[in-house]
Scaffold this motif. Structure first.
Motif, mmCIF file in Angstrom:
data_model
loop_
_atom_site.group_PDB
_atom_site.id
_atom_site.type_symbol
_atom_site.label_atom_id
_atom_site.label_comp_id
_atom_site.label_asym_id
_atom_site.label_seq_id
_atom_site.Cartn_x
_atom_site.Cartn_y
_atom_site.Cartn_z
ATOM 1 N N SER A 141 0.962 -1.193 0.044
ATOM 2 C CA SER A 141 0.037 0.140 0.147
ATOM 3 C C SER A 141 0.958 1.391 -0.157
ATOM 4 C CB SER A 141 -0.940 -0.121 1.173
ATOM 5 O OG SER A 141 -0.036 0.141 2.515
ATOM 6 N N GLY A 142 0.489 2.277 -0.532
ATOM 7 C CA GLY A 142 1.047 3.489 -0.654
ATOM 8 C C GLY A 142 1.561 4.111 -2.117
ATOM 9 N N ASP A 143 2.651 4.624 -1.810
ATOM 10 C CA ASP A 143 2.918 5.110 -3.548
ATOM 11 C C ASP A 143 3.509 4.224 -4.584
ATOM 12 O OD1 ASP A 143 4.074 6.728 -5.705
ATOM 13 O OD2 ASP A 143 5.012 8.179 -4.205
ATOM 14 N N PRO A 144 3.051 4.019 -5.423
ATOM 15 C CA PRO A 144 3.330 3.005 -6.278
ATOM 16 C C PRO A 144 4.790 3.199 -7.079
ATOM 17 C CG PRO A 144 1.606 4.065 -7.284
ATOM 18 C CD PRO A 144 1.611 4.598 -5.890
ATOM 19 N N ALA A 145 5.105 4.526 -6.854
ATOM 20 C CA ALA A 145 6.365 5.044 -7.607
ATOM 21 C C ALA A 145 7.610 4.705 -6.504
ATOM 22 C CB ALA A 145 6.335 6.516 -8.013
ATOM 23 N N THR A 146 7.214 4.159 -5.121
ATOM 24 C CA THR A 146 8.274 3.674 -4.339
ATOM 25 C C THR A 146 8.538 2.335 -4.416
ATOM 26 O OG1 THR A 146 6.629 3.655 -2.361
ATOM 27 C CG2 THR A 146 7.864 5.731 -3.160
ATOM 28 N N PHE A 147 9.432 2.105 -3.674
ATOM 29 C CA PHE A 147 9.787 0.481 -3.563
ATOM 30 C C PHE A 147 10.455 0.192 -2.218
ATOM 31 C CE2 PHE A 147 10.227 1.893 -8.086
ATOM 32 C CZ PHE A 147 9.683 0.595 -8.823
ATOM 33 N N THR A 148 10.182 -1.081 -1.924
ATOM 34 C CA THR A 148 10.680 -1.558 -0.667
ATOM 35 C C THR A 148 11.910 -2.465 -1.154
ATOM 36 O OG1 THR A 148 9.367 -3.756 -0.670
ATOM 37 C CG2 THR A 148 8.478 -1.927 0.624
ATOM 38 N N ILE A 149 12.926 -2.561 -0.352
ATOM 39 C CA ILE A 149 14.131 -3.387 -0.703
ATOM 40 C C ILE A 149 14.316 -4.228 0.493
ATOM 41 C CG2 ILE A 149 16.489 -3.185 -1.196
ATOM 42 C CD1 ILE A 149 16.273 -0.490 -2.225
ATOM 43 N N SER A 150 14.369 -5.528 0.105
ATOM 44 C CA SER A 150 14.742 -6.501 0.943
ATOM 45 C C SER A 150 15.727 -7.524 0.795
ATOM 46 C CB SER A 150 13.539 -7.429 1.878
ATOM 47 O OG SER A 150 12.862 -8.110 0.657
ATOM 48 N N VAL A 151 16.353 -8.066 1.783
ATOM 49 C CA VAL A 151 17.393 -9.208 1.450
ATOM 50 C C VAL A 151 16.842 -10.434 2.381
ATOM 51 C CG1 VAL A 151 19.088 -8.269 2.923
ATOM 52 C CG2 VAL A 151 19.709 -9.860 1.019
ATOM 53 N N GLY A 152 16.739 -11.680 2.077
ATOM 54 C CA GLY A 152 15.869 -12.470 2.729
ATOM 55 C C GLY A 152 14.759 -11.960 3.502
ATOM 56 N N ASP A 153 14.671 -12.380 4.677
ATOM 57 C CA ASP A 153 13.506 -11.570 5.508
ATOM 58 C C ASP A 153 13.600 -10.279 5.942
ATOM 59 O OD1 ASP A 153 11.918 -13.854 4.923
ATOM 60 O OD2 ASP A 153 12.822 -15.101 6.793
ATOM 61 N N ALA A 154 14.776 -9.678 5.542
ATOM 62 C CA ALA A 154 15.243 -8.382 6.244
ATOM 63 C C ALA A 154 15.092 -7.363 5.188
ATOM 64 C CB ALA A 154 16.620 -8.411 6.908
ATOM 65 N N PHE A 155 14.329 -6.230 5.907
ATOM 66 C CA PHE A 155 13.848 -4.983 4.857
ATOM 67 C C PHE A 155 14.846 -3.813 5.287
ATOM 68 C CE2 PHE A 155 10.155 -7.229 4.462
ATOM 69 C CZ PHE A 155 9.830 -7.023 3.261
ATOM 70 N N LEU A 156 15.123 -3.155 4.218
ATOM 71 C CA LEU A 156 16.240 -1.896 4.508
ATOM 72 C C LEU A 156 15.335 -0.914 5.276
ATOM 73 C CD1 LEU A 156 18.074 -3.469 2.691
ATOM 74 C CD2 LEU A 156 18.665 -1.371 1.392
ATOM 75 N N LEU A 157 15.922 -0.424 6.034
ATOM 76 C CA LEU A 157 15.070 0.613 6.801
ATOM 77 C C LEU A 157 15.948 1.756 7.318
ATOM 78 C CD1 LEU A 157 13.199 -1.617 9.529
ATOM 79 C CD2 LEU A 157 12.321 -0.558 7.649
ATOM 80 N N VAL A 158 15.724 2.975 7.524
ATOM 81 C CA VAL A 158 16.499 4.166 8.017
ATOM 82 C C VAL A 158 16.118 4.295 9.308
ATOM 83 C CG1 VAL A 158 16.871 6.581 7.878
ATOM 84 C CG2 VAL A 158 16.414 5.383 5.779
ATOM 85 N N SER A 159 16.919 4.187 10.269
ATOM 86 C CA SER A 159 16.875 4.402 11.673
ATOM 87 C C SER A 159 17.373 5.424 12.196
ATOM 88 C CB SER A 159 17.192 2.959 12.361
ATOM 89 O OG SER A 159 17.674 3.394 13.631
ATOM 90 N N GLY A 160 16.754 6.241 13.121
ATOM 91 C CA GLY A 160 17.226 7.656 13.370
ATOM 92 C C GLY A 160 18.536 7.484 14.342
ATOM 93 N N THR A 161 18.631 6.159 14.977
ATOM 94 C CA THR A 161 20.001 6.081 15.850
ATOM 95 C C THR A 161 21.253 5.238 15.089
ATOM 96 O OG1 THR A 161 18.806 4.115 16.934
ATOM 97 C CG2 THR A 161 18.615 6.404 18.000
ATOM 98 N N ASN A 162 20.757 4.358 14.138
ATOM 99 C CA ASN A 162 21.627 3.389 13.634
ATOM 100 C C ASN A 162 21.905 3.561 12.220
ATOM 101 O OD1 ASN A 162 22.153 1.925 16.065
ATOM 102 N ND2 ASN A 162 20.002 1.227 15.759
ATOM 103 N N GLY A 163 21.399 4.743 11.561
ATOM 104 C CA GLY A 163 21.393 4.762 10.028
ATOM 105 C C GLY A 163 20.607 3.628 9.246
#
Length: 187
Positions: A141-163
């Motif tokens: 759901s959300g903007d179809p011009a965006t993409f999620t990126i994952s490797v295995g079961d782990a998704f790339l996320l931007v964390s305020g404390t860990n980058g």
């Protein structure tokens, strides 16, 4: 360096539809020595997802910030123009390797950091290593011009404390989506 400045939208062309950008699963080749078939992709993002274009990867909610490999070899969020922020999405079956578009031609891969969060780091390219095979798809759901990126079961996320980290989310919805900004032909 970028060939042209970041456009105001996710990609210089028109936004894609979800069905136009999703990589269709493909069966691995059963004949030795033959590469896995490339995903079936159409629409304005097809050249990017088929590995024929250099791209900047930008977190959708991060303004002008982009992803780049830092001095320690880790993929992280930066606010500056960098020579280590251009990538080529190389199809490998229904997934992609993310290769540096700079002279080193390193690939990105999942890095286990013990009790610290998983991260993504530059490493020698190995299409047989699952930790280097990323699933790139529009969010459910959300903007179809965006993409999620994952490797295995782990998704790339931007964390305020860990980058930039990679986190297993279970049934949770990924919090970070990305846009790909076209920066010219891949060489």
């Amino acid at each position: 360096m970028r060939d042209r400045p970041l456009p105001p939208g996710p990609i210089a062309e028109s936004p894609p539809s979800p069905s136009a950008t999703a990589a269709a699963p493909s069966a691995p080749s059963s004949q030795p020595g033959l590469a896995a078939p490339q995903p079936s992709v159409t629409g304005p993002d097809a050249p990017i997802l088929l590995g024929t274009r250099r791209v900047v990867i930008r977190p959708a909610e991060a303004g002008e910030s982009i992803l780049a490999v830092d001095g320690s070899g880790r993929l992280n969020v930066t606010d500056g123009d960098t020579g280590k922020g251009l990538f080529v999405l190389v199809p490998t079956g229904a997934r992609h390797m993310i290769r540096s578009a700079t002279g080193d031609r390193a690939c990105l891969g999942l890095k286990n950091n013990g009790s610290a969060p998983l991260t993504i780091a530059a490493t020698a390219c190995d299409p047989g290593r699952d930790g280097q095979l990323f699933t790139i798809k529009p969010p459910e759901s959300g903007d179809p011009a965006t993409f999620t990126i994952s490797v295995g079961d782990a998704f790339l996320l931007v964390s305020g404390t860990n980058g930039l980290i990679a986190e297993e989310l279970g049934d949770a919805t990924p919090l970070t989506t990305f846009v790909f900004v076209d920066n010219g032909p891949a060489s």
